[in-house]
Write an enzyme that holds these catalytic residues in place. Structure first.
Site, PDB file in Angstrom:
ATOM      1  CE  LYS A 106      44.737  29.275  34.212  1.00 54.54           C
ATOM      2  NZ  LYS A 106      46.192  29.398  34.253  1.00 54.54           N
TER       3      LYS A 106
HETATM    4  N1  PMP Z   1      50.449  33.760  33.362  1.00 55.52           N
HETATM    5  C1  PMP Z   1      50.305  32.430  33.241  1.00 55.52           C
HETATM    6  C2  PMP Z   1      50.954  31.722  32.102  1.00 55.52           C
HETATM    7  C3  PMP Z   1      49.555  31.717  34.190  1.00 55.52           C
HETATM    8  O1  PMP Z   1      49.408  30.398  34.090  1.00 55.52           O
HETATM    9  C4  PMP Z   1      48.972  32.409  35.276  1.00 55.52           C
HETATM   10  C5  PMP Z   1      48.196  31.653  36.321  1.00 55.52           C
HETATM   11  N2  PMP Z   1      46.859  31.470  35.939  1.00 55.52           N
HETATM   12  C6  PMP Z   1      49.144  33.793  35.357  1.00 55.52           C
HETATM   13  C7  PMP Z   1      49.891  34.445  34.371  1.00 55.52           C
HETATM   14  C8  PMP Z   1      48.519  34.602  36.455  1.00 55.52           C
HETATM   15  O2  PMP Z   1      47.127  34.675  36.266  1.00 55.52           O
HETATM   16  P1  PMP Z   1      46.131  34.791  37.503  1.00 55.52           P
HETATM   17  O3  PMP Z   1      46.574  35.931  38.307  1.00 55.52           O
HETATM   18  O4  PMP Z   1      44.799  35.010  36.880  1.00 55.52           O
HETATM   19  O5  PMP Z   1      46.206  33.508  38.240  1.00 55.52           O
END
Ligand code: PMP
Length: 305
Positions: free
Chosen positions: A158
């Site tokens: 991320k």
């Molecule tokens: N994909 C992307 C590109 C994101 O930015 C997020 C948000 N963090 C998610 C998926 C969903 O991840 P999470 O459930 O861990 O927030």
């Protein structure tokens, strides 16, 4: 505490929001060299509690490893700092943003001489895609932009830089009057939204793209797998062609910010009946029963503040 107020945790101590600054020559500003997380703290009958704290911190350390960043704190120290940030700001329900970045240490692409810095901020944040979207769903378009191919930017990290691609997807969707965009991967298969994972329901079975489709492995996505199993709904990871979206019975998004949001139109085509479907509603209502503390935290997803 709203956005722009209160205290921010920076490199081990709390500073006022206005004083949480970095130098303009910091590596992250020029080269996107940062990694981050987004968490939610929910107000439960037992007091405020952070949702899936250990999993978010574990993903932060995964992102750091991929980018060879040495985080100058232990996972336990960052977990404690997150709880302390919620506490010191007197928040009950909020969004929490930890960010680890390369600071001031010289210019040039090589990041290794720049110090690794950390910050944590928290503020109140409502429904990401709007209150109404939770019931009526959102209207999305397939982005003209694709997700980065696997041998270009690693999607399992991320990383700040990945969100330039997300911004292109989001701006295009908004400009064209949609709520959100869905990106395909380099091979034209369904990947994810600009900040959400995607799920497709057909004949009572849930399908979602695998990690090889350039997705972020979402923590809410993991909750969906667990809740589907609890509710006896079959769920598979499978590559999804674009047109499978148009003929789906139901589609929904998952994400920390978006929580569980129905998708009711894709490229102006109504999905199924054009309103929130029964499988989406089951997953969504079980998710909210847990995060709002209306049922037992049977999977141990909360850490009390
Ligand atoms: N994909 C992307 C590109 C994101 O930015 C997020 C948000 N963090 C998610 C998926 C969903 O991840 P999470 O459930 O861990 O927030």
């Amino acid at each position: 505490m709203t956005f722009g107020e209160g205290k921010i945790w920076m490199d081990g101590e709390f500073v006022d929001w206005a004083d949480a600054k970095v130098h303009v020559m910091s590596h992250v500003i020029h080269y996107g060299s940062g990694i981050f997380e987004g968490l939610r703290c929910y107000s439960t009958p037992n007091g405020p509690a952070v949702f899936r704290l250990q999993e978010h911190i574990a993903r932060l350390y995964d992102s750091a490893r991929i980018y060879r960043m040495e985080i100058p704190f232990s996972p336990e120290e960052l977990e404690e700092a997150i709880l302390a940030t919620v506490r010191i700001n007197g928040l009950t329900s909020c969004y929490i943003r930890p960010l680890v970045f390369r600071g001031l240490g010289g210019m040039g692409v090589n990041p290794l001489n720049c110090p690794v810095q950390c910050m944590i901020a928290a503020w109140s944040w409502g429904k990401y895609l709007g209150d109404e979207a939770m019931e009526n769903g959102v209207s999305v378009r397939i982005a003209s932009w694709r997700r980065a191919a696997p041998n270009t930017f690693p999607s399992l990290a991320k990383a700040c830089g990945n969100y330039l691609n997300s911004q292109l997807v989001k701006m295009e969707a908004l400009q064209d009057g949609y709520d959100e965009g869905i990106a395909l991967d380099h091979a034209g298969r369904v990947s994810e939204g600009s900040g959400e994972n995607i799920f497709v329901v057909r004949s009572g079975v849930i399908y979602t793209p695998p990690s090889s489709s350039s997705i972020l492995p979402g923590i809410t996505r993991h909750c969906v797998f667990t809740l589907a199993r609890d509710l006896d709904i079959r769920i598979h990871q499978q590559e999804i062609p674009r047109e499978a979206l148009y003929i789906a019975d139901e589609i929904f998004f998952s994400g920390t910010a978006a929580e569980i949001t129905p998708v009711t139109r894709v490229d102006q085509i109504p999905i199924g009946t054009g309103s929130r479907g029964p499988v989406t509603e089951k997953i969504q209502s079980e998710f909210f029963r847990i995060v709002e503390g209306r049922t037992e935290d049977r999977h141990g997803w909360f850490t009390a503040v």
